[in-house]
Each structure stands twice: as structure tokens, then as C-alpha cells.
Write an enzyme that holds these catalytic residues in place. Structure first.
Site, PDB file in Angstrom:
ATOM      1  N   SER A 106       0.842  -1.204   0.000  1.00 19.32           N
ATOM      2  CA  SER A 106       0.000   0.000   0.000  1.00 19.32           C
ATOM      3  C   SER A 106       0.877   1.253   0.000  1.00 19.32           C
ATOM      4  O   SER A 106       0.364   2.360  -0.222  1.00 19.32           O
ATOM      5  CB  SER A 106      -0.944   0.007   1.206  1.00 19.32           C
ATOM      6  OG  SER A 106      -0.235  -0.281   2.398  1.00 19.32           O
TER       7      SER A 106
ATOM      8  N   ASP B 113       5.689  -6.931   2.436  1.00 20.58           N
ATOM      9  CA  ASP B 113       4.921  -7.415   1.281  1.00 20.58           C
ATOM     10  C   ASP B 113       5.847  -7.709   0.110  1.00 20.58           C
ATOM     11  O   ASP B 113       6.696  -6.874  -0.247  1.00 20.58           O
ATOM     12  CB  ASP B 113       3.928  -6.330   0.823  1.00 20.58           C
ATOM     13  CG  ASP B 113       2.514  -6.611   1.284  1.00 20.58           C
ATOM     14  OD1 ASP B 113       2.186  -7.784   1.579  1.00 20.58           O
ATOM     15  OD2 ASP B 113       1.732  -5.644   1.362  1.00 20.58           O
TER      16      ASP B 113
ATOM     17  N   LYS C 203       5.062 -11.253   3.165  1.00 23.69           N
ATOM     18  CA  LYS C 203       3.626 -11.526   2.965  1.00 23.69           C
ATOM     19  C   LYS C 203       3.370 -11.659   1.473  1.00 23.69           C
ATOM     20  O   LYS C 203       3.940 -10.905   0.668  1.00 23.69           O
ATOM     21  CB  LYS C 203       2.760 -10.414   3.561  1.00 23.69           C
ATOM     22  CG  LYS C 203       1.256 -10.629   3.306  1.00 23.69           C
ATOM     23  CD  LYS C 203       0.376  -9.766   4.185  1.00 23.69           C
ATOM     24  CE  LYS C 203       0.182  -8.356   3.702  1.00 23.69           C
ATOM     25  NZ  LYS C 203      -0.417  -8.229   2.351  1.00 23.69           N
TER      26      LYS C 203
ATOM     27  N   GLU D  28      -8.795  -9.969   4.036  1.00 21.39           N
ATOM     28  CA  GLU D  28      -9.187  -8.588   3.747  1.00 21.39           C
ATOM     29  C   GLU D  28     -10.594  -8.533   3.165  1.00 21.39           C
ATOM     30  O   GLU D  28     -10.911  -9.227   2.188  1.00 21.39           O
ATOM     31  CB  GLU D  28      -8.175  -7.956   2.763  1.00 21.39           C
ATOM     32  CG  GLU D  28      -8.517  -6.522   2.416  1.00 21.39           C
ATOM     33  CD  GLU D  28      -7.371  -5.740   1.774  1.00 21.39           C
ATOM     34  OE1 GLU D  28      -6.240  -6.266   1.708  1.00 21.39           O
ATOM     35  OE2 GLU D  28      -7.623  -4.603   1.336  1.00 21.39           O
TER      36      GLU D  28
HETATM   37  O1  KIV Z   1      -0.402  -3.448   1.697  1.00 20.61           O
HETATM   38  C1  KIV Z   1      -1.141  -3.387   2.704  1.00 20.61           C
HETATM   39  O2  KIV Z   1      -1.258  -2.347   3.366  1.00 20.61           O
HETATM   40  C2  KIV Z   1      -1.864  -4.592   3.096  1.00 20.61           C
HETATM   41  C3  KIV Z   1      -2.856  -4.459   4.209  1.00 20.61           C
HETATM   42  C4  KIV Z   1      -4.071  -3.780   3.739  1.00 20.61           C
HETATM   43  C5  KIV Z   1      -3.149  -5.761   4.837  1.00 20.61           C
HETATM   44  O3  KIV Z   1      -1.685  -5.608   2.517  1.00 20.61           O
END
Ligand code: KIV
Length: 271
Positions: A52, A90, A120, A189
Site C-alpha cells: 500500500s 509485502d 507476505k 481482507e
Molecule cells: O499493503 C497493505 O497495506 C496490506 C494491508 C491492507 C493488509 O496488505
């Protein structure tokens, strides 16, 4: 004095113990040193260096454009700030979906170059091979099911996922497959609360929800959203703990006024 003296680091095992004891897990996103230091000092359990960042830091419409190098830059800034929280990073779009060998070398780059503690990845059975290969290198993996923003062009919209039985059944199967593969936790989510509760009961690993109700093992929000920095994002699941957009706007306007009027700097603010 640092509040972190002799602080015990949160690990993937800590999160499992928390689920076992029924203790809720707190998670927020973080992308830079200064914000991560405040979040960690507050006592958060997990900081997610979310893709994000593509939206809230870089201003892209989706999470797709952010690169592996950019994620590593954000994650290394966060890691330098953190003394207690588990830092999950991520894997960006395109870094794990195709070839599991490339997925592994990309995950290794994240771990080596950022110092993050886990990665993740979005998706279920379709990315299982990559997840399994990454896990063989001893890299902890958090899964992410439900609304997976890297697939936004497949979904076409950011509405609630898995309202129909077919998609809900697939999600439960995916959650079980990710647990079986060895993921240490899952993000769910924007899915119905009843379904998320069911998943949290069906698997033994911690389930962290965003827009997935209160029946799961923990919650995550995007830090800019919960601070109200992003004025235009107001989904039902979001609780805003501040209205920083207004506060910051006011502060910037006051500064501009003070500079223009010559009231800043005053006698005490110069050498
Ligand atoms: O990238 C992000 O902020 C996310 C969250 C919304 C879980 O994956």
C-alpha cells in the site's frame, strides 16, 4: 529513557502463543523510519511494510507499480526504527506469481537487504509453489486472502469478496492449504465477518483481519487511513483515530502565514 529497555522481540511464535491464549494481535502498516519508530514505541505487535506504500507514499492508483527495490527501501527504513515489533514485508506484484525460483531469490533479497523478519504474499493455491519454496529457505510467510489488491484488475472493484458460497468455500480451502504449507499467519481482507470467524476457527494459525470483523485473532489497518491523513478514504471498516489531514493542513497554513507576515522566526528563534 527508552521504553524498549530489555524489551522482548515479537516473533512468529509469539503470535501463535497469542492466538492460543486468545490475546488479540495488533498490526499496522509502516513505510518509513520516523513513523515506524512511533508505532513500535506505542507497542504494536506487527508492522507490515505493505505494498500500500504504492498508494499512500507514491500516489499510485493501485499497488501494482511498486518495485522490489522500492519495497526493500521502505522495509529497511522501518527495520532501522523497530526494536520490538515483528516486521513483515509485502512481496510486490510480479515478484512471486510466475516462477517459484525467482520468488525465492526475491524473498531472499528482501530478507538480506532490508533485514525484515518475514514476507507476505497474496493468493492461495495459485501461489502455493512459490510459498512452499520460500518456506524451504527458512523465510516465514504470511498469507493474504479475500480482497487481494494485486488482483484488482481481475476483480474489477474493491467491494467485499467471498459473499457467494463458491468463493467462500474456495477461501476456506485456500486458508487450510496455506496453513498446511507452513504459513505462520494469514491476513483476511474485506470479507464477511461470519466467514472470517469461521476461518479463524478452522485453522490453528493466527488470522489478522482488515474489514473482516471482530471474530478473528487480530486487526490491521493502513496507518495513513487510521490517522485520517488520507481524507478521501472512508470505507465502513475504517476507524479513524485522528483527523491528521485537518491538523496538518492547519499547521502548514499557519506556517505559511507566519513566514509571509514575518512573525517567524522571532527573536528567540534565531542566533
Ligand atoms: O499493503 C497493505 O497495506 C496490506 C494491508 C491492507 C493488509 O496488505
Amino acid at each position: 529513557m527508552s521504553v524498549h529497555k530489555n524489551v522482548k522481540r515479537v516473533t512468529t511464535h509469539t503470535l501463535q502463543e497469542m492466538k492460543n491464549k486468545g490475546e488479540k494481535i495488533s498490526m499496522l502498516t509502516g513505510y518509513d523510519f520516523s513513523m515506524a519508530r512511533i508505532i513500535d514505541t506505542a507497542g504494536i505487535d506487527v508492522i507490515l511494510v505493505g505494498d500500500s506504500a504504492s498508494n499512500v507514499m507514491a500516489g499510485h492508483e493501485t499497488t501494482l507499480p511498486i518495485t522490489l527495490d522500492q519495497m526493500i527501501y521502505h522495509a529497511s527504513s522501518v527495520v532501522r526504527a523497530v526494536q520490538r515489533a515483528l516486521v513483515v514485508v509485502d512481496m510486490p506484484f510480479g515478484s512471486y506469481q510466475g516462477n517459484s525460483k525467482e520468488a525465492l531469490s526475491n524473498a531472499i533479497r528482501i530478507m538480506k537487504e532490508s533485514g525484515g523478519h518475514a514476507v507476505k504474499m497474496e493468493g492461495g493455491q495459485e501461489v502455493l509453489e512459490s510459498i512452499q519454496r520460500i518456506l524451504t529457505a527458512g523465510i516465514p510467510v504470511m498469507g493474504h486472502l479475500g480482497l487481494t489488491p494485486q488482483s484488482i484488475y481481475k476483480f474489477g472493484t474493491y467491494v467485499v469478496r467471498a459473499k457467494e458460497k463458491g468463493e467462500a468455500d474456495r477461501l476456506i480451502e485456500d486458508a487450510k492449504a496455506l496453513e498446511e504449507a507452513g504459513c505462520f499467519a494469514l491476513v483476511l481482507e474485506k470479507i464477511p465477518a461470519d466467514l472470517a470467524t469461521l476461518v479463524a476457527k478452522a485453522v490453528h494459525i493466527p488470522i489478522i483481519g482488515i474489514g473482516a470483523g471482530g471474530g478473528v485473532d487480530g486487526q490491521v489497518l493502513v496507518v495513513h487511513d487510521m490517522l485520517g491523513i488520507n481524507n478521501e478514504f472512508n470505507p465502513r471498516f475504517l476507524r479513524k483515530y485522528h483527523n491528521l489531514y485537518q491538523e496538518m493542513l492547519g499547521a502548514f497554513q499557519n506556517y505559511i502565514e507566519d513566514v509571509k507576515s514575518g512573525s517567524f522566526p522571532n527573536e528567540d528563534e534565531q542566533y
